[in-house]
Write an enzyme that holds these catalytic residues in place. Structure first.
Site, PDB file in Angstrom:
ATOM      1  N   ASN A   8       0.861  -1.127  -0.121  1.00 56.90           N
ATOM      2  CA  ASN A   8      -0.010  -0.008   0.073  1.00 56.90           C
ATOM      3  C   ASN A   8       0.962   1.279  -0.048  1.00 56.90           C
ATOM      4  OD1 ASN A   8      -1.903   1.884   0.379  1.00 56.90           O
ATOM      5  ND2 ASN A   8      -2.274   1.338   2.459  1.00 56.90           N
ATOM      6  N   LYS A  10       0.128   4.258  -0.134  1.00 57.06           N
ATOM      7  CA  LYS A  10      -0.551   5.378   0.328  1.00 57.06           C
ATOM      8  C   LYS A  10      -0.401   6.375  -0.624  1.00 57.06           C
ATOM      9  CE  LYS A  10      -0.364   3.316   4.898  1.00 57.06           C
ATOM     10  NZ  LYS A  10      -0.278   3.564   6.072  1.00 57.06           N
ATOM     11  N   HIS A  88      -9.578   1.462   4.982  1.00 57.50           N
ATOM     12  CA  HIS A  88      -8.476   1.559   5.586  1.00 57.50           C
ATOM     13  C   HIS A  88      -8.619   2.409   6.675  1.00 57.50           C
ATOM     14  CE1 HIS A  88      -4.132   2.714   6.522  1.00 57.50           C
ATOM     15  NE2 HIS A  88      -3.956   1.446   5.694  1.00 57.50           N
ATOM     16  N   GLU A  90      -6.882   4.913   7.836  1.00 61.06           N
ATOM     17  CA  GLU A  90      -6.878   6.273   7.394  1.00 61.06           C
ATOM     18  C   GLU A  90      -8.219   6.970   6.558  1.00 61.06           C
ATOM     19  OE1 GLU A  90      -3.158   5.570   5.493  1.00 61.06           O
ATOM     20  OE2 GLU A  90      -1.967   5.227   7.248  1.00 61.06           O
ATOM     21  N   GLU A 142      -5.210  -4.429  11.020  1.00 60.46           N
ATOM     22  CA  GLU A 142      -4.378  -3.591  10.998  1.00 60.46           C
ATOM     23  C   GLU A 142      -4.562  -2.631  12.498  1.00 60.46           C
ATOM     24  OE1 GLU A 142      -2.193  -2.341   7.321  1.00 60.46           O
ATOM     25  OE2 GLU A 142      -4.042  -1.291   7.569  1.00 60.46           O
ATOM     26  N   GLY A 148       2.304   2.687  10.767  1.00 63.38           N
ATOM     27  CA  GLY A 148       3.266   3.965  10.312  1.00 63.38           C
ATOM     28  C   GLY A 148       4.059   4.431  11.765  1.00 63.38           C
ATOM     29  N   SER A 175       3.315  -1.569  10.784  1.00 67.37           N
ATOM     30  CA  SER A 175       4.924  -1.652  11.049  1.00 67.37           C
ATOM     31  C   SER A 175       5.643  -3.053  10.432  1.00 67.37           C
ATOM     32  CB  SER A 175       5.050  -1.200  12.299  1.00 67.37           C
ATOM     33  OG  SER A 175       4.647   0.190  12.487  1.00 67.37           O
TER      34      SER A 175
END
Ligand code: 13P
Length: 219
Positions: A8, A10, A88, A90, A142, A148, A175
Protein backbone atom coordinates in the site's frame (compact mmCIF):
# COMPACT_ATOMS: atom_id res chain seq x y z
CA UNK A 1 -2.53 -20.67 -1.21
CA UNK A 2 0.64 -18.63 -1.53
CA UNK A 3 1.09 -15.86 1.04
CA UNK A 4 -0.37 -12.62 -0.29
CA UNK A 5 1.70 -9.46 0.09
CA UNK A 6 -0.06 -6.20 -0.63
CA UNK A 7 2.02 -3.04 -1.02
CA UNK A 8 0.00 0.00 0.00
CA UNK A 9 1.91 3.02 -1.28
CA UNK A 10 -0.65 5.38 0.29
CA UNK A 11 -0.19 8.96 -0.99
CA UNK A 12 3.32 8.40 -2.42
CA UNK A 13 5.26 9.19 -4.59
CA UNK A 14 4.45 12.56 -6.14
CA UNK A 15 5.68 12.02 -9.71
CA UNK A 16 5.04 9.40 -12.38
CA UNK A 17 8.78 9.03 -12.93
CA UNK A 18 9.27 8.05 -9.29
CA UNK A 19 6.27 5.73 -9.37
CA UNK A 20 7.59 3.93 -12.43
CA UNK A 21 11.07 3.76 -10.91
CA UNK A 22 9.80 2.22 -7.67
CA UNK A 23 7.51 -0.18 -9.50
CA UNK A 24 10.18 -1.38 -11.92
CA UNK A 25 12.79 -1.88 -9.18
CA UNK A 26 10.36 -3.99 -7.19
CA UNK A 27 9.23 -5.91 -10.27
CA UNK A 28 12.82 -6.76 -11.14
CA UNK A 29 13.65 -7.81 -7.59
CA UNK A 30 10.68 -10.18 -7.21
CA UNK A 31 10.54 -11.67 -10.69
CA UNK A 32 11.94 -15.06 -9.64
CA UNK A 33 9.79 -15.48 -6.54
CA UNK A 34 7.34 -18.30 -7.15
CA UNK A 35 5.91 -18.85 -3.68
CA UNK A 36 4.34 -15.48 -2.91
CA UNK A 37 1.70 -13.36 -4.59
CA UNK A 38 2.61 -9.69 -4.65
CA UNK A 39 0.21 -6.88 -5.46
CA UNK A 40 1.13 -3.20 -5.74
CA UNK A 41 -1.49 -0.61 -4.79
CA UNK A 42 -0.30 2.81 -5.99
CA UNK A 43 -2.33 6.04 -6.00
CA UNK A 44 -5.11 5.99 -8.63
CA UNK A 45 -3.33 8.28 -11.10
CA UNK A 46 -0.43 5.87 -11.57
CA UNK A 47 -2.53 2.74 -12.09
CA UNK A 48 -2.74 2.95 -15.91
CA UNK A 49 1.04 3.17 -16.18
CA UNK A 50 2.04 0.21 -14.02
CA UNK A 51 1.63 -3.08 -15.79
CA UNK A 52 1.47 -6.13 -13.62
CA UNK A 53 -0.50 -7.27 -10.61
CA UNK A 54 -2.10 -4.09 -9.31
CA UNK A 55 -4.77 -3.03 -6.89
CA UNK A 56 -6.26 0.24 -5.78
CA UNK A 57 -6.37 1.81 -2.34
CA UNK A 58 -10.07 2.62 -2.42
CA UNK A 59 -13.10 2.73 -4.72
CA UNK A 60 -16.51 4.38 -4.89
CA UNK A 61 -19.75 2.49 -4.12
CA UNK A 62 -21.49 3.28 -7.42
CA UNK A 63 -20.80 2.12 -10.96
CA UNK A 64 -21.07 5.50 -12.72
CA UNK A 65 -23.14 8.68 -12.57
CA UNK A 66 -23.09 12.22 -11.22
CA UNK A 67 -20.53 11.66 -8.46
CA UNK A 68 -17.82 14.25 -9.01
CA UNK A 69 -14.35 13.06 -8.20
CA UNK A 70 -15.22 9.42 -7.61
CA UNK A 71 -13.54 6.36 -9.13
CA UNK A 72 -15.81 3.34 -9.53
CA UNK A 73 -14.90 -0.33 -9.10
CA UNK A 74 -15.97 -0.96 -12.67
CA UNK A 75 -13.43 1.59 -13.94
CA UNK A 76 -10.74 -0.07 -11.87
CA UNK A 77 -11.65 -3.51 -13.10
CA UNK A 78 -11.63 -2.31 -16.71
CA UNK A 79 -8.18 -0.84 -16.13
CA UNK A 80 -6.78 -4.21 -15.08
CA UNK A 81 -6.97 -3.91 -11.31
CA UNK A 82 -7.47 -7.17 -9.51
CA UNK A 83 -7.68 -6.07 -5.88
CA UNK A 84 -9.04 -3.10 -3.96
CA UNK A 85 -8.32 -2.07 -0.39
CA UNK A 86 -11.49 -0.94 1.37
CA UNK A 87 -12.01 0.70 4.76
CA UNK A 88 -8.40 1.51 5.56
CA UNK A 89 -8.12 3.19 8.96
CA UNK A 90 -6.75 6.34 7.31
CA UNK A 91 -9.90 6.62 5.21
CA UNK A 92 -12.07 5.98 8.24
CA UNK A 93 -10.19 8.73 10.05
CA UNK A 94 -9.59 11.44 7.43
CA UNK A 95 -12.44 10.82 4.98
CA UNK A 96 -14.85 9.91 7.77
CA UNK A 97 -15.80 6.63 6.12
CA UNK A 98 -18.35 4.74 8.21
CA UNK A 99 -19.00 1.02 8.39
CA UNK A 100 -22.12 1.61 6.27
CA UNK A 101 -20.14 3.33 3.49
CA UNK A 102 -17.49 0.62 3.65
CA UNK A 103 -20.19 -2.04 3.39
CA UNK A 104 -21.58 -0.37 0.25
CA UNK A 105 -18.11 -0.13 -1.27
CA UNK A 106 -17.46 -3.80 -0.57
CA UNK A 107 -20.69 -4.83 -2.27
CA UNK A 108 -19.89 -2.66 -5.30
CA UNK A 109 -16.37 -4.04 -5.55
CA UNK A 110 -17.62 -7.63 -5.39
CA UNK A 111 -20.23 -7.07 -8.07
CA UNK A 112 -17.61 -5.51 -10.36
CA UNK A 113 -15.41 -8.58 -10.02
CA UNK A 114 -12.66 -6.98 -7.93
CA UNK A 115 -11.16 -8.83 -4.96
CA UNK A 116 -11.75 -6.55 -1.99
CA UNK A 117 -9.51 -6.42 1.07
CA UNK A 118 -11.50 -5.19 4.05
CA UNK A 119 -9.33 -3.42 6.64
CA UNK A 120 -10.45 -3.68 10.23
CA UNK A 121 -9.06 -3.18 13.68
CA UNK A 122 -11.91 -4.70 15.65
CA UNK A 123 -14.41 -7.52 15.39
CA UNK A 124 -17.20 -4.94 15.48
CA UNK A 125 -15.84 -3.34 12.28
CA UNK A 126 -15.62 -6.80 10.72
CA UNK A 127 -19.24 -7.58 11.50
CA UNK A 128 -20.61 -4.22 10.36
CA UNK A 129 -18.48 -4.06 7.25
CA UNK A 130 -19.62 -7.48 6.09
CA UNK A 131 -23.32 -7.04 6.80
CA UNK A 132 -25.32 -8.88 4.14
CA UNK A 133 -22.19 -10.17 2.39
CA UNK A 134 -21.98 -13.94 2.14
CA UNK A 135 -18.79 -14.05 0.08
CA UNK A 136 -15.58 -14.75 1.96
CA UNK A 137 -13.61 -11.57 1.34
CA UNK A 138 -9.98 -11.00 2.28
CA UNK A 139 -9.63 -9.34 5.67
CA UNK A 140 -6.69 -7.19 6.78
CA UNK A 141 -6.20 -6.77 10.51
CA UNK A 142 -4.42 -3.47 11.07
CA UNK A 143 -4.26 -2.27 14.67
CA UNK A 144 -4.11 1.52 14.53
CA UNK A 145 -1.33 1.81 17.11
CA UNK A 146 0.92 -0.18 14.76
CA UNK A 147 0.26 1.76 11.55
CA UNK A 148 3.20 3.88 10.50
CA UNK A 149 4.56 3.99 14.05
CA UNK A 150 7.40 1.49 13.90
CA UNK A 151 5.64 -0.27 16.80
CA UNK A 152 4.28 -3.52 15.34
CA UNK A 153 1.70 -5.60 17.14
CA UNK A 154 3.35 -8.54 18.90
CA UNK A 155 2.88 -11.81 17.01
CA UNK A 156 1.23 -13.30 20.15
CA UNK A 157 -1.40 -10.59 20.27
CA UNK A 158 -1.87 -10.69 16.50
CA UNK A 159 -2.33 -14.45 16.69
CA UNK A 160 -5.25 -14.04 19.10
CA UNK A 161 -6.95 -11.69 16.69
CA UNK A 162 -6.23 -14.01 13.78
CA UNK A 163 -7.98 -16.81 15.62
CA UNK A 164 -10.98 -14.62 16.39
CA UNK A 165 -11.41 -13.63 12.75
CA UNK A 166 -13.01 -16.72 11.34
CA UNK A 167 -12.13 -16.06 7.74
CA UNK A 168 -9.90 -18.13 5.48
CA UNK A 169 -7.64 -15.30 4.30
CA UNK A 170 -6.51 -12.69 6.80
CA UNK A 171 -3.57 -10.34 6.33
CA UNK A 172 -1.66 -8.50 9.04
CA UNK A 173 -0.68 -4.85 8.61
CA UNK A 174 1.13 -2.35 10.81
CA UNK A 175 4.88 -1.60 10.86
CA UNK A 176 5.75 -4.74 8.91
CA UNK A 177 9.36 -4.88 7.69
CA UNK A 178 11.78 -7.45 6.30
CA UNK A 179 12.82 -8.46 9.83
CA UNK A 180 9.44 -9.09 11.43
CA UNK A 181 7.36 -10.16 8.39
CA UNK A 182 7.93 -13.90 8.76
CA UNK A 183 6.60 -13.91 12.35
CA UNK A 184 3.12 -12.95 11.24
CA UNK A 185 2.90 -15.85 8.81
CA UNK A 186 4.74 -18.51 10.76
CA UNK A 187 3.86 -17.67 14.35
CA UNK A 188 0.67 -15.69 14.15
CA UNK A 189 -0.96 -17.72 11.38
CA UNK A 190 -1.81 -14.97 8.88
CA UNK A 191 -2.11 -15.69 5.15
CA UNK A 192 -0.32 -12.53 4.09
CA UNK A 193 0.68 -8.96 4.84
CA UNK A 194 -0.44 -5.43 4.10
CA UNK A 195 2.69 -3.32 3.93
CA UNK A 196 2.84 0.48 4.04
CA UNK A 197 6.13 2.28 4.67
CA UNK A 198 8.39 -0.67 3.83
CA UNK A 199 6.79 -0.96 0.38
CA UNK A 200 8.23 2.42 -0.62
CA UNK A 201 11.79 1.20 -0.21
CA UNK A 202 12.53 -1.31 -2.98
CA UNK A 203 15.46 -2.93 -1.17
CA UNK A 204 13.47 -3.42 2.00
CA UNK A 205 10.33 -4.59 0.21
CA UNK A 206 12.22 -7.06 -1.98
CA UNK A 207 13.98 -8.45 1.12
CA UNK A 208 10.62 -8.82 2.85
CA UNK A 209 9.14 -10.62 -0.17
CA UNK A 210 12.16 -12.93 -0.39
CA UNK A 211 11.88 -13.86 3.29
CA UNK A 212 8.23 -14.79 2.88
CA UNK A 213 8.93 -16.66 -0.35
CA UNK A 214 11.62 -18.65 1.45
CA UNK A 215 9.41 -19.85 4.31
CA UNK A 216 6.52 -20.51 1.96
CA UNK A 217 8.72 -22.73 -0.22
CA UNK A 218 9.66 -24.84 2.77
CA UNK A 219 6.06 -25.52 3.78
P1 13P B 1 2.91 0.78 7.76
O1 13P B 1 3.43 -0.51 7.19
O2 13P B 1 3.62 1.98 7.26
O3 13P B 1 2.83 0.71 9.25
O4 13P B 1 1.42 0.92 7.23
C1 13P B 1 0.54 -0.12 7.39
C2 13P B 1 -0.65 0.13 6.56
O5 13P B 1 -1.45 0.99 6.88
C3 13P B 1 -0.82 -0.66 5.36
O6 13P B 1 -2.09 -0.48 4.82
Amino acid sequence: MKPLIIANWKCHPTTLIEAKGLFNSVKKGIKDLKNVEIVICPPFVFLPFLKSKIGSQDCFWGESGAFTGEISPKMLKNLGCEYVIIGHSERRRYQKETDEIINKKLKAAISSGLKPILCIESLAQLKKGLKGIAKKVIIAYEPVFAIGTGKPCSPEKARKMRKAIKYPVVLYGGSVNSQNAVNYIKEAGFQGLLVGGASLNPKEFIALAKNIDFISKKR
